[in-house]
Write a protein that holds these residues in place. Structure first.
Motif, PDB file in Angstrom:
ATOM      1  N   HIS A 229       0.667  -1.295   0.097  1.00 31.18           N
ATOM      2  CA  HIS A 229       0.057  -0.016  -0.174  1.00 31.18           C
ATOM      3  C   HIS A 229       0.928   1.246   0.118  1.00 31.18           C
ATOM      4  CE1 HIS A 229      -3.386  -2.635   0.906  1.00 31.18           C
ATOM      5  NE2 HIS A 229      -2.681  -2.945   1.729  1.00 31.18           N
ATOM      6  N   ILE A 230       1.991   1.310  -1.021  1.00 29.37           N
ATOM      7  CA  ILE A 230       2.808   2.513  -1.182  1.00 29.37           C
ATOM      8  C   ILE A 230       3.036   2.598  -2.515  1.00 29.37           C
ATOM      9  CG2 ILE A 230       4.823   0.821  -1.228  1.00 29.37           C
ATOM     10  CD1 ILE A 230       6.331   3.302   0.078  1.00 29.37           C
ATOM     11  N   ALA A 231       3.123   3.882  -2.982  1.00 31.92           N
ATOM     12  CA  ALA A 231       3.253   4.375  -4.187  1.00 31.92           C
ATOM     13  C   ALA A 231       4.461   3.801  -4.984  1.00 31.92           C
ATOM     14  CB  ALA A 231       3.006   5.727  -4.459  1.00 31.92           C
ATOM     15  N   GLN A 232       4.319   3.345  -6.248  1.00 31.86           N
ATOM     16  CA  GLN A 232       5.731   2.486  -6.580  1.00 31.86           C
ATOM     17  C   GLN A 232       6.785   3.656  -6.741  1.00 31.86           C
ATOM     18  OE1 GLN A 232       5.172   0.734 -10.202  1.00 31.86           O
ATOM     19  NE2 GLN A 232       7.656   0.715 -10.810  1.00 31.86           N
ATOM     20  N   PRO A 233       6.711   4.813  -7.120  1.00 29.52           N
ATOM     21  CA  PRO A 233       7.800   5.740  -7.064  1.00 29.52           C
ATOM     22  C   PRO A 233       8.540   5.927  -5.629  1.00 29.52           C
ATOM     23  CG  PRO A 233       6.035   6.839  -8.432  1.00 29.52           C
ATOM     24  CD  PRO A 233       5.557   5.535  -7.678  1.00 29.52           C
ATOM     25  N   ALA A 234       7.365   6.060  -4.734  1.00 28.98           N
ATOM     26  CA  ALA A 234       7.832   5.988  -3.433  1.00 28.98           C
ATOM     27  C   ALA A 234       8.820   4.794  -2.769  1.00 28.98           C
ATOM     28  CB  ALA A 234       6.861   6.271  -2.241  1.00 28.98           C
ATOM     29  N   LEU A 235       8.441   3.607  -3.368  1.00 28.68           N
ATOM     30  CA  LEU A 235       8.935   2.497  -3.318  1.00 28.68           C
ATOM     31  C   LEU A 235      10.259   2.377  -3.722  1.00 28.68           C
ATOM     32  CD1 LEU A 235       8.859  -0.414  -1.586  1.00 28.68           C
ATOM     33  CD2 LEU A 235       7.640  -1.363  -3.663  1.00 28.68           C
ATOM     34  N   SER A 236      10.325   2.753  -4.978  1.00 25.73           N
ATOM     35  CA  SER A 236      11.594   2.934  -6.079  1.00 25.73           C
ATOM     36  C   SER A 236      12.522   3.530  -5.255  1.00 25.73           C
ATOM     37  CB  SER A 236      11.163   3.225  -7.281  1.00 25.73           C
ATOM     38  OG  SER A 236      10.357   2.451  -7.960  1.00 25.73           O
ATOM     39  N   GLN A 237      12.327   4.902  -4.626  1.00 25.94           N
ATOM     40  CA  GLN A 237      13.027   5.723  -3.842  1.00 25.94           C
ATOM     41  C   GLN A 237      13.463   5.221  -2.411  1.00 25.94           C
ATOM     42  OE1 GLN A 237      14.335   8.665  -4.811  1.00 25.94           O
ATOM     43  NE2 GLN A 237      15.481   8.648  -2.875  1.00 25.94           N
ATOM     44  N   GLN A 238      12.778   4.130  -1.887  1.00 31.62           N
ATOM     45  CA  GLN A 238      13.140   3.402  -0.571  1.00 31.62           C
ATOM     46  C   GLN A 238      14.297   2.574  -1.045  1.00 31.62           C
ATOM     47  OE1 GLN A 238      12.379   3.863   2.637  1.00 31.62           O
ATOM     48  NE2 GLN A 238      11.042   5.599   2.228  1.00 31.62           N
ATOM     49  N   LEU A 239      14.169   2.016  -2.031  1.00 30.43           N
ATOM     50  CA  LEU A 239      15.050   0.767  -2.570  1.00 30.43           C
ATOM     51  C   LEU A 239      16.277   1.632  -3.134  1.00 30.43           C
ATOM     52  CD1 LEU A 239      15.794  -1.863  -3.482  1.00 30.43           C
ATOM     53  CD2 LEU A 239      14.793  -1.272  -5.458  1.00 30.43           C
ATOM     54  N   ALA A 240      16.069   2.608  -3.472  1.00 27.86           N
ATOM     55  CA  ALA A 240      17.525   3.361  -4.212  1.00 27.86           C
ATOM     56  C   ALA A 240      18.103   4.010  -2.800  1.00 27.86           C
ATOM     57  CB  ALA A 240      17.097   4.854  -4.938  1.00 27.86           C
ATOM     58  N   THR A 241      17.529   4.392  -1.826  1.00 29.84           N
ATOM     59  CA  THR A 241      18.230   4.823  -0.612  1.00 29.84           C
ATOM     60  C   THR A 241      18.864   3.530   0.091  1.00 29.84           C
ATOM     61  OG1 THR A 241      16.573   6.559  -0.233  1.00 29.84           O
ATOM     62  CG2 THR A 241      17.874   5.807   1.628  1.00 29.84           C
ATOM     63  N   LEU A 242      18.124   2.401   0.117  1.00 29.14           N
ATOM     64  CA  LEU A 242      19.018   1.198   0.877  1.00 29.14           C
ATOM     65  C   LEU A 242      20.295   0.801  -0.264  1.00 29.14           C
ATOM     66  CD1 LEU A 242      18.674  -1.076   2.644  1.00 29.14           C
ATOM     67  CD2 LEU A 242      17.384  -2.463   1.263  1.00 29.14           C
ATOM     68  N   GLU A 243      19.983   0.889  -1.372  1.00 26.00           N
ATOM     69  CA  GLU A 243      21.312   0.744  -2.222  1.00 26.00           C
ATOM     70  C   GLU A 243      22.359   1.615  -1.979  1.00 26.00           C
ATOM     71  OE1 GLU A 243      19.511  -1.616  -6.083  1.00 26.00           O
ATOM     72  OE2 GLU A 243      19.376   0.551  -6.058  1.00 26.00           O
ATOM     73  N   GLY A 244      22.002   2.755  -1.711  1.00 24.75           N
ATOM     74  CA  GLY A 244      22.925   3.808  -1.101  1.00 24.75           C
ATOM     75  C   GLY A 244      23.577   3.622  -0.051  1.00 24.75           C
ATOM     76  N   GLU A 245      22.791   3.099   0.948  1.00 24.42           N
ATOM     77  CA  GLU A 245      23.318   2.599   2.353  1.00 24.42           C
ATOM     78  C   GLU A 245      24.267   1.660   2.502  1.00 24.42           C
ATOM     79  OE1 GLU A 245      19.525   4.161   5.191  1.00 24.42           O
ATOM     80  OE2 GLU A 245      19.709   2.057   4.415  1.00 24.42           O
ATOM     81  N   VAL A 246      24.112   0.616   1.476  1.00 29.55           N
ATOM     82  CA  VAL A 246      24.941  -0.545   1.194  1.00 29.55           C
ATOM     83  C   VAL A 246      26.025  -0.327   0.320  1.00 29.55           C
ATOM     84  CG1 VAL A 246      23.193  -2.204   2.533  1.00 29.55           C
ATOM     85  CG2 VAL A 246      23.401  -1.894  -0.011  1.00 29.55           C
ATOM     86  N   ASN A 247      26.029   0.579  -0.538  1.00 32.11           N
ATOM     87  CA  ASN A 247      26.872   0.939  -1.487  1.00 32.11           C
ATOM     88  C   ASN A 247      26.972  -0.309  -2.481  1.00 32.11           C
ATOM     89  OD1 ASN A 247      28.637   2.512  -2.762  1.00 32.11           O
ATOM     90  ND2 ASN A 247      30.514   1.572  -2.022  1.00 32.11           N
TER      91      ASN A 247
END
Length: 307
Positions: free
Chosen positions: A26-44
C-alpha cells in the motif's frame, strides 16, 4: 539501515515485482523505488536487477535478503517477548524432524507436552532431509531440528543426543532372516539408498570405503513409500537406522539385521543456530524436546545421551 526499508526489500524479492510489491505494501511505486534506491545507497551496492519480467536480486541482494530475513525475525521475536513480558508464553516455534529418525517418533509426545505446559505455543513440524533442515536454521527460517549429523558447520551448533546402530533391511523373498550380518555380506546385495547429499548415505558410503568393499546402489530413493514398495516387490534391500528399520518391516514385508564387522552407527543431534538466539517459546520447546529425548527408550533400553 532502516527496518522499514529492509521489510520493503524482502517483499520486493519475494514478489519479484516492484509494482506488485507496492500494491501489497500500500505504497506508491515511485516512493517504493526511492526507498530501494536509498537502501542501495546505504549498502553501496546494486541489490536488484530490473528486467521486463520484474526484478531479481544481485549476488549482493541475495546476501542482504538472507540477513534481512534473520533481522526481521529477531525483531519479531523481540516484540513478542516484550508483548508477553507479564503473560504466558505464546507464539510459533518451528521444529525439524528428519524422516526415519528416532526423534520423528517424538512428534506427538512433544505436541502433547507443549500443549500441557504452554497451551498458547503453536508448533510447526517440518519433516525433511537433514541438509534442507540445517539450511533453514542457518538462514533463520527455522528454530531447531533433530537430524543425523554432528559436523562442525559454520552457522550451526550441534548437541549430540544419541547414536543409532544401522540395520540391513531385506525382503523375505530375497533371503532368510538373520540377527546380524557382516558389512561384507551386505555389499553382495542390490541396495536402495538415498542421494549422496543425505548424511545417512555418507555414513554408509564411508563404512564401505573404509572396509575396502565394492557395492551396488541399484536406485537412489528418498521417498519412504517408494522404498517400502520396492522392498515389498523383492527388488532389493536397504540400510537404515534401527528406529526407521523397525517402522518399515511390515510395509516392506522384510526382516532386519544389525550390521556388524564393523558396527556402523549414525549420530543423532539437536541442531540450532550458533548466532541467532532462540525466542522464549523456542527455548521452552527446546527444553521439553531434550527432556523427552533423554527419557525415550529404544528396544526397552534407556536412551543414553552423549556429550
Amino acid at each position: 539501515m532502516n527496518l522499514r526499508r529492509l521489510k520493503y526489500f524482502i517483499k520486493i524479492v519475494d514478489v519479484g515485482s516492484l509494482t506488485q510489491a507496492a500494491d501489497i505494501l500500500h505504497i506508491a511505486q515511485p516512493a517504493l523505488s526511492q526507498q530501494l534506491a536509498t537502501l542501495e545507497g546505504e549498502v553501496n551496492q546494486q541489490l536488484l536487477i530490473r528486467t521486463k519480467r520484474g526484478v531479481t536480486p544481485t549476488e549482493a541482494g541475495k546476501i542482504l535478503y538472507t540477513h534481512a530475513q534473520a533481522i526481521m525475525r529477531q525483531c519479531d521475536q523481540a516484540q513478542s517477548a516484550i508483548d508477553r513480558a507479564d503473560a504466558a508464553l505464546s507464539g510459533h516455534v518451528s521444529i525439524g524432524l528428519a524422516p526415519g529418525t528416532a526423534a520423528q517418533q517424538l512428534a506427538l509426545p512433544l505436541l502433547a507436552e507443549v500443549q500441557r505446559q504452554h497451551p498458547d505455543i503453536v508448533l510447526y513440524f517440518n519433516e525433511n532431509f537433514g541438509t534442507t533442515l540445517s539450511e533453514l536454521i542457518m538462514n533463520g527460517r527455522m528454530d531447531m531440528a533433530v537430524i543425523y549429523d554432528n559436523r562442525n558447520i559454520h552457522g550451526l551448533r550441534f548437541i549430540p543426543l544419541m547414536k543409532e546402530d544401522l540395520f540391513f533391511v531385506c525382503p523375505h523373498s530375497i533371503a532368510q532372516p538373520v540377527k546380524q550380518i557382516a558389512l561384507a555380506e551386505v555389499a553382495r546385495y542390490d541396495l536402495f539408498l538415498p542421494r549422496i547429499y543425505n548424511i545417512m548415505r555418507k555414513v554408509v558410503d564411508d563404512a564401505f570405503i573404509h572396509g575396502g568393499l565394492s557395492y551396488r546402489v541399484m536406485c537412489e530413493i528418498e521417498s519412504q513409500t517408494t522404498l517400502n514398495a520396492a522392498l515389498a516387490a523383492g527388488m532389493g534391500c536397504t540400510i537404515m537406522p534401527e528406529s526407521a528399520a523397525r517402522a518399515m518391516l511390515k510395509a516392506s514385508d522384510a526382516w532386519m539385521a544389525k550390521v556388524v564387522e564393523p558396527d556402523v552407527q549414525a549420530s543423532l543431534s539437536f541442531c540450532m543456530s550458533d548466532h541467532l538466539p532462540l525466542s522464549e517459546p523456542a527455548e521452552a520447546v527446546k527444553a521439553i524436546l531434550l527432556s523427552l529425548m533423554a527419557r525415550r527408550t529404544v528396544d526397552n533400553r534407556p536412551l543414553t545421551l552423549v556429550g
